[in-house]
Design an enzyme around this catalytic site. Structure first.
Site, PDB file in Angstrom:
ATOM      1  N   ARG A  32       0.824  -1.219   0.000  1.00 28.71           N
ATOM      2  CA  ARG A  32       0.000   0.000   0.000  1.00 28.71           C
ATOM      3  C   ARG A  32       0.851   1.257   0.000  1.00 28.71           C
ATOM      4  O   ARG A  32       0.325   2.362  -0.053  1.00 28.71           O
ATOM      5  CB  ARG A  32      -0.934  -0.009   1.209  1.00 28.71           C
ATOM      6  CG  ARG A  32      -2.042  -1.011   1.033  1.00 28.71           C
ATOM      7  CD  ARG A  32      -3.098  -0.870   2.091  1.00 28.71           C
ATOM      8  NE  ARG A  32      -4.204  -1.766   1.787  1.00 28.71           N
ATOM      9  CZ  ARG A  32      -5.026  -2.268   2.681  1.00 28.71           C
ATOM     10  NH1 ARG A  32      -4.871  -1.955   3.952  1.00 28.71           N
ATOM     11  NH2 ARG A  32      -6.003  -3.067   2.325  1.00 28.71           N
ATOM     12  N   GLU A  44      -1.158  -8.444  -5.757  1.00 28.97           N
ATOM     13  CA  GLU A  44      -2.480  -9.014  -6.049  1.00 28.97           C
ATOM     14  C   GLU A  44      -2.379 -10.485  -6.446  1.00 28.97           C
ATOM     15  O   GLU A  44      -3.226 -11.291  -6.089  1.00 28.97           O
ATOM     16  CB  GLU A  44      -3.188  -8.218  -7.167  1.00 28.97           C
ATOM     17  CG  GLU A  44      -3.663  -6.841  -6.731  1.00 28.97           C
ATOM     18  CD  GLU A  44      -4.722  -6.887  -5.634  1.00 28.97           C
ATOM     19  OE1 GLU A  44      -5.341  -7.937  -5.422  1.00 28.97           O
ATOM     20  OE2 GLU A  44      -4.919  -5.861  -4.959  1.00 28.97           O
ATOM     21  N   THR A  50      -4.044 -16.792  -0.906  1.00 25.79           N
ATOM     22  CA  THR A  50      -3.086 -16.819   0.213  1.00 25.79           C
ATOM     23  C   THR A  50      -3.411 -15.686   1.189  1.00 25.79           C
ATOM     24  O   THR A  50      -3.745 -14.581   0.765  1.00 25.79           O
ATOM     25  CB  THR A  50      -1.646 -16.655  -0.328  1.00 25.79           C
ATOM     26  OG1 THR A  50      -1.445 -17.602  -1.378  1.00 25.79           O
ATOM     27  CG2 THR A  50      -0.611 -16.903   0.750  1.00 25.79           C
ATOM     28  N   TYR A 127     -10.753  -9.910 -11.806  1.00 24.05           N
ATOM     29  CA  TYR A 127     -10.466  -9.298 -10.514  1.00 24.05           C
ATOM     30  C   TYR A 127      -9.120  -8.561 -10.538  1.00 24.05           C
ATOM     31  O   TYR A 127      -9.034  -7.386 -10.182  1.00 24.05           O
ATOM     32  CB  TYR A 127     -10.457 -10.361  -9.382  1.00 24.05           C
ATOM     33  CG  TYR A 127      -9.824  -9.795  -8.140  1.00 24.05           C
ATOM     34  CD1 TYR A 127     -10.565  -9.007  -7.268  1.00 24.05           C
ATOM     35  CD2 TYR A 127      -8.452  -9.944  -7.896  1.00 24.05           C
ATOM     36  CE1 TYR A 127      -9.971  -8.403  -6.174  1.00 24.05           C
ATOM     37  CE2 TYR A 127      -7.849  -9.346  -6.811  1.00 24.05           C
ATOM     38  CZ  TYR A 127      -8.619  -8.577  -5.955  1.00 24.05           C
ATOM     39  OH  TYR A 127      -8.023  -7.964  -4.891  1.00 24.05           O
ATOM     40  N   ASP A 145     -14.264  -9.706  -4.802  1.00 25.31           N
ATOM     41  CA  ASP A 145     -13.666 -10.941  -4.288  1.00 25.31           C
ATOM     42  C   ASP A 145     -14.623 -11.457  -3.213  1.00 25.31           C
ATOM     43  O   ASP A 145     -15.733 -10.931  -3.069  1.00 25.31           O
ATOM     44  CB  ASP A 145     -12.233 -10.687  -3.748  1.00 25.31           C
ATOM     45  CG  ASP A 145     -12.224  -9.838  -2.486  1.00 25.31           C
ATOM     46  OD1 ASP A 145     -13.305  -9.326  -2.083  1.00 25.31           O
ATOM     47  OD2 ASP A 145     -11.152  -9.686  -1.883  1.00 25.31           O
ATOM     48  N   CYS A 193     -16.315  -6.997   8.619  1.00 25.25           N
ATOM     49  CA  CYS A 193     -17.478  -7.769   8.149  1.00 25.25           C
ATOM     50  C   CYS A 193     -17.014  -9.193   7.824  1.00 25.25           C
ATOM     51  O   CYS A 193     -17.126  -9.677   6.701  1.00 25.25           O
ATOM     52  CB  CYS A 193     -18.085  -7.084   6.930  1.00 25.25           C
ATOM     53  SG  CYS A 193     -19.713  -7.722   6.510  1.00 25.25           S
TER      54      CYS A 193
HETATM   55  S1  SF4 Z   1     -23.118  -3.935   9.936  1.00 29.75           S
HETATM   56 FE1  SF4 Z   1     -22.139  -5.908  10.261  1.00 29.75          FE
HETATM   57  S2  SF4 Z   1     -22.947  -7.239   8.672  1.00 29.75           S
HETATM   58 FE2  SF4 Z   1     -23.406  -5.141   8.077  1.00 29.75          FE
HETATM   59  S3  SF4 Z   1     -21.755  -4.543   6.725  1.00 29.75           S
HETATM   60 FE3  SF4 Z   1     -21.205  -3.880   8.792  1.00 29.75          FE
HETATM   61  S4  SF4 Z   1     -20.038  -5.565   9.687  1.00 29.75           S
HETATM   62 FE4  SF4 Z   1     -21.079  -6.342   7.868  1.00 29.75          FE
END
Ligand code: SF4
Length: 324
Positions: A32, A44, A50, A127, A145, A193
Site C-alpha cells: 500500500r 495481487e 493466500t 479481478y 472478491d 465484516c
Molecule cells: S453492519 Fe455488520 S454485517 Fe453489516 S456490513 Fe457492517 S459488519 Fe457487515
C-alpha cells in the site's frame, strides 16, 4: 427477490463513511506504500488464495530480488519458483514471469494502463485487472472478491451471484476514488465484516446495513485425511531430492523428497501437518539409507537448497528438521 438495497440518495453517505473509515483504519501493508503498477500486480497475484499475513514476508523478499518488471523478465524460471516456494499455487508465479517477459519484449517494458489491456496478460483475470487498474491508475472499475461479495450481501440484504455481484459493486463504486474504494470494501470484509461474528458495532456502514451480523457461510466440502511418507537420505552435507516431471498438473519441475513405501520405512525424523485445498495430510519424514534412494534424483548440497524451487511441503520439512 425484492431488492432492499440502499437508496441512491443514501449511496453518497455510504461512500463517505466507508472511505473515511478506510483512510483512518487501513492496515499498514507494504504494497500500500506504492502506486507502482508492477508492485500492485505482484501483491495481487500473491494475495490470490493466500492470507495477507503469509504474503507479507514473501512480498518483501520477492520485490527485493525482482524490483522491476525488467528484473523479473530477466530471471530464470527456477529463480522465480525458488522465490515463490512455500506460497503454493505455482502457476501464479509462472504466469507472472511469462507476463513480465511479454511486457518487456512486446510492450517496450510498459505495464498496460487499463483493465482491458491488463486482462490480456497471462494470469490476470477480471479481478486482478480491475484491482491493478483502479489502484495504480484510478480507473473507475469495481473489484469483487469473497470479501466484497459478503459485504454486499449483508449491506443490501440480497444474495447475488455471478455478473449481478459485479454490477452491484460497480453501482456502489466511488468513481472519484476507485482504488481506495475497492480497497476499503475488501478491508471491511477482511477485518470487520468477517464471515463469522462480524464486528457490526465497529462498522462504518452499520446504519445502512440490511442484515447486520447475518451468517453467510456456505457449506464447505468435507475434508479428506491422508498420510504421506517421504524419505530423507543424507550423504555428508548433501540431501537427496527428486524433481517432479514437467507434465505434473501440480507443481511441475519442482524438487521434493522422494516418497517412501509405508511398509519399508526407517526411523521417523519428523511429523508434520500439511493442508492442500480439501485435503489434510499427515506427513512423516523418515530416514532413508543413501544406498536405497530411487533412480532419477539428485544429491544436492544444503547451501544450494535455498536457491532451488522446492515444493512448499519439502521446504516445510527442511525447516522442521533445521536443515533450512
Ligand atoms: S453492519 Fe455488520 S454485517 Fe453489516 S456490513 Fe457492517 S459488519 Fe457487515
Amino acid at each position: 427477490m425484492k431488492s432492499r438495497q440502499i437508496k441512491a440518495a443514501e449511496t453518497a453517505k455510504v461512500r463517505v463513511a466507508l472511505l473515511r473509515w478506510y483512510l483512518a483504519n487501513r492496515r499498514d501493508l507494504p504494497w500500500r506504500k506504492s502506486r507502482d503498477p508492477y508492485s500492485i500486480w505482484v501483491s495481487e497475484i500473491m494475495l490470490q488464495q493466500t492470507r495477507v499475513a503469509a504474503v507479507i514476508d514473501y512480498y518483501g523478499r520477492f520485490m527485493k530480488q525482482f524490483p522491476t518488471v525488467a528484473a523479473l523478465a530477466a530471471a530464470d524460471e527456477a529463480q522465480v519458483l525458488a522465490a515463490w516456494s512455500g506460497l503454493g499455487y505455482y502457476r501464479r508465479a509462472r504466469s507472472l514471469h511469462t507476463a513480465a517477459k511479454m511486457i518487456v519484449h512486446e510492450l517496450d517494458g510498459n505495464v498496460p494502463t487499463n483493465s482491458e489491456a491488463l486482462k490480456q496478460l497471462p494470469g490476470v483475470g477480471r479481478y486482478t485487472s480491475a484491482a491493478i487498474a483502479s489502484i495504480a491508475y484510478g480507473e473507475a472499475i469495481a473489484v469483487v472478491d469473497g470479501n466484497v461479495e459478503r459485504v454486499l450481501e449483508r449491506l443490501d440484504g440480497v444474495a447475488r451471484s455471478g455478473d449481478s455481484v459485479w454490477q452491484r459493486a460497480q453501482e456502489l463504486l466511488d468513481t472519484n476514488s476507485a482504488g481506495n474504494w475497492n480497497q476499503a470494501m475488501m478491508e471491511l470484509g477482511a477485518t470487520v465484516c468477517t464471515p463469522v461474528a462480524p464486528l457490526c458495532d465497529s462498522c462504518p456502514v452499520q446504519h445502512w446495513c440490511k442484515l447486520p451480523g447475518h451468517d453467510v457461510r456456505k457449506a464447505q466440502p468435507a475434508r479428506k485425511k491422508r498420510e504421506l511418507i517421504f524419505g530423507l537420505a543424507r550423504r555428508g552435507s548433501r540431501v537427496f531430492l527428486v524433481q517432479r516431471t514437467k507434465d505434473e498438473s501440480l507443481m511441475p519441475l519442482m524438487w521434493e523428497l522422494p516418497s517412501v513405501d509405508a511398509s519399508t520405512h526407517g526411523n521417523v525424523l519428523a511429523r508434520l501437518k500439511h493442508s492442500i485445498t480439501v485435503s489434510d495430510y499427515t506427513i512423516l519424514v523418515v530416514e532413508l539409507a543413501a544406498r536405497s534412494v530411487p533412480k532419477g534424483g539428485k544429491w544436492i548440497s544444503i547451501e544450494e537448497l535455498a536457491r532451488l524451487p522446492l515444493t512448499g511441503l519439502a521446504r516445510k520439512a527442511f525447516r522442521k528438521l533445521d536443515i533450512l
